[in-house]
Design a protein around this motif. Structure first.
Motif, PDB file in Angstrom:
ATOM      1  N   THR A  43      -7.312   9.536   2.549  1.00 23.87           N
ATOM      2  CA  THR A  43      -6.459  10.499   3.228  1.00 23.87           C
ATOM      3  C   THR A  43      -5.080  10.332   2.611  1.00 23.87           C
ATOM      4  O   THR A  43      -4.878   9.460   1.757  1.00 23.87           O
ATOM      5  N   SER A  44      -4.131  11.137   2.970  1.00 20.51           N
ATOM      6  CA  SER A  44      -2.830  11.121   2.316  1.00 20.51           C
ATOM      7  C   SER A  44      -2.185   9.729   2.366  1.00 20.51           C
ATOM      8  O   SER A  44      -1.965   9.174   3.445  1.00 20.51           O
ATOM      9  N   GLY A  45      -1.905   9.170   1.197  1.00 20.22           N
ATOM     10  CA  GLY A  45      -1.226   7.889   1.108  1.00 20.22           C
ATOM     11  C   GLY A  45      -2.051   6.682   1.489  1.00 20.22           C
ATOM     12  O   GLY A  45      -1.500   5.586   1.656  1.00 20.22           O
ATOM     13  N   VAL A  46      -3.359   6.821   1.594  1.00 14.66           N
ATOM     14  CA  VAL A  46      -4.230   5.716   2.015  1.00 14.66           C
ATOM     15  C   VAL A  46      -5.308   5.514   0.956  1.00 14.66           C
ATOM     16  O   VAL A  46      -6.025   6.459   0.598  1.00 14.66           O
TER      17      VAL A  46
ATOM     18  N   ILE B  80      -5.647   0.350   2.210  1.00 20.60           N
ATOM     19  CA  ILE B  80      -4.210   0.112   2.079  1.00 20.60           C
ATOM     20  C   ILE B  80      -3.442   1.354   2.531  1.00 20.60           C
ATOM     21  O   ILE B  80      -3.701   2.470   2.063  1.00 20.60           O
ATOM     22  N   LEU B  81      -2.475   1.143   3.424  1.00 23.87           N
ATOM     23  CA  LEU B  81      -1.616   2.223   3.897  1.00 23.87           C
ATOM     24  C   LEU B  81      -0.276   2.116   3.168  1.00 23.87           C
ATOM     25  O   LEU B  81       0.463   1.153   3.351  1.00 23.87           O
ATOM     26  N   SER B  82       0.016   3.089   2.307  1.00 22.09           N
ATOM     27  CA  SER B  82       1.226   3.033   1.499  1.00 22.09           C
ATOM     28  C   SER B  82       2.440   3.492   2.304  1.00 22.09           C
ATOM     29  O   SER B  82       2.316   4.030   3.403  1.00 22.09           O
TER      30      SER B  82
ATOM     31  N   HIS C  91       1.627   4.145  -6.599  1.00 23.18           N
ATOM     32  CA  HIS C  91       1.123   4.721  -5.352  1.00 23.18           C
ATOM     33  C   HIS C  91       1.907   4.279  -4.117  1.00 23.18           C
ATOM     34  O   HIS C  91       1.364   4.255  -3.014  1.00 23.18           O
ATOM     35  N   GLY C  92       3.162   3.956  -4.281  1.00 17.04           N
ATOM     36  CA  GLY C  92       4.008   3.643  -3.140  1.00 17.04           C
ATOM     37  C   GLY C  92       3.652   2.356  -2.424  1.00 17.04           C
ATOM     38  O   GLY C  92       3.890   2.222  -1.218  1.00 17.04           O
TER      39      GLY C  92
END
Length: 267
Positions: free
Chosen positions: A93-96, A231-233, A161-162
């Protein structure tokens, strides 16, 4: 940085429970124990409160979204334990970002350890600038650089990737889920030791292994497969604290992460 050490292969991990909760009861992650995949957080009192998602629901969503269309890397990563080049990273999902691999035990950092390959330093430190304590802090390991020396990297490279030091992640294994932080890196291709390779994925600290119920010895522990890291960015998911409380701080974020992912994946 994570040191190379002889990996002792173990029997491949049993398949994870992906859909049906093992138990449905009110429970939250605690400081020293992992949350069971079937556990749910205590129901909110307000009827307008956001839904609370179980670890089983979120893991099922992660697996469902781990598709070719969502794959980040164009070249496969190396399973740290088995050395098979079959590990991929998916933007679920977005950013994950999620991957499934081994858990090879990293015992580096400020805690003493009998492993002859033990190093006193970790790539990242706690909020006080102290080397992370592998026996007290659950952390995961990513590649130190882009092995291919290209941009964008054909492999998953965290800086693109932040993702920063102490970045929060959920780690799933069998019926358990824990919170962990990005604490160390697998050395890059400027190293001379043969098994140091920044394409590797599948290493985590002594504490992470222990919380997941995995043999946590740096010389004989770990599992070959079956561990999923999500991982949650973004800066809002960087965990602050000292070696004394980083574990507690990470576990306190588990249900928030589950709820965030459940909502974003429309479970």
């Amino acid at each position: 940085m994570s040191s190379a050490r002889t990996r002792i292969a173990v029997v491949a991990a049993a398949a994870m429970a992906l859909a049906t909760p093992l138990a449905v009861r009110s429970a939250a992650a605690t400081v020293n124990t992992a949350t069971t995949v079937g556990d749910s957080a205590e129901a909110a009192q307000s009827p307008n409160a956001p839904a609370s998602f179980t670890a089983a629901q979120v893991l099922a969503g992660v697996k469902k979204n781990s598709t070719t269309a969502n794959k980040v890397n164009t070249k496969p990563h190396i399973n740290t334990m088995t050395r098979a080049q079959n590990v991929n990273v998916y933007q679920v999902t977005s950013g994950v970002y999620a991957y499934s691999s081994s858990l090879a035990v990293d015992d580096d950092g400020s805690d003493p350890d009998s492993d002859p390959d033990h190093q006193d330093q970790t790539t990242f430190q706690d909020s006080n600038g102290k080397q992370l304590a592998a026996h007290h802090v659950p952390f995961y390991v990513l590649g130190d650089d882009c092995w291919d020396r290209k941009s964008p990297c054909p492999h998953f490279f965290y800086k693109e990737h932040g993702i920063k030091g102490r970045q929060f992640a959920l780690m799933f294994y069998k019926s358990k889920v824990i919170g962990a932080i990005f604490g160390d890196t697998q050395t890059g291709n400027d190293q001379t030791t043969s098994q140091n390779d920044s394409r590797e994925l599948g290493e985590a600290s002594v504490k992470a292994a222990a919380l997941l119920g995995i043999n946590s010895s740096g010389t004989s522990g770990g599992v070959d497969n079956g561990v999923t890291v999500v991982i949650l960015s973004g800066s809002q998911w960087v965990v602050n604290g000292s070696n004394a409380n980083l574990n507690a701080n990470a576990q306190a974020m588990v249900q928030k992460a589950l709820d965030t992912l459940g909502a974003s994946m429309h479970l």
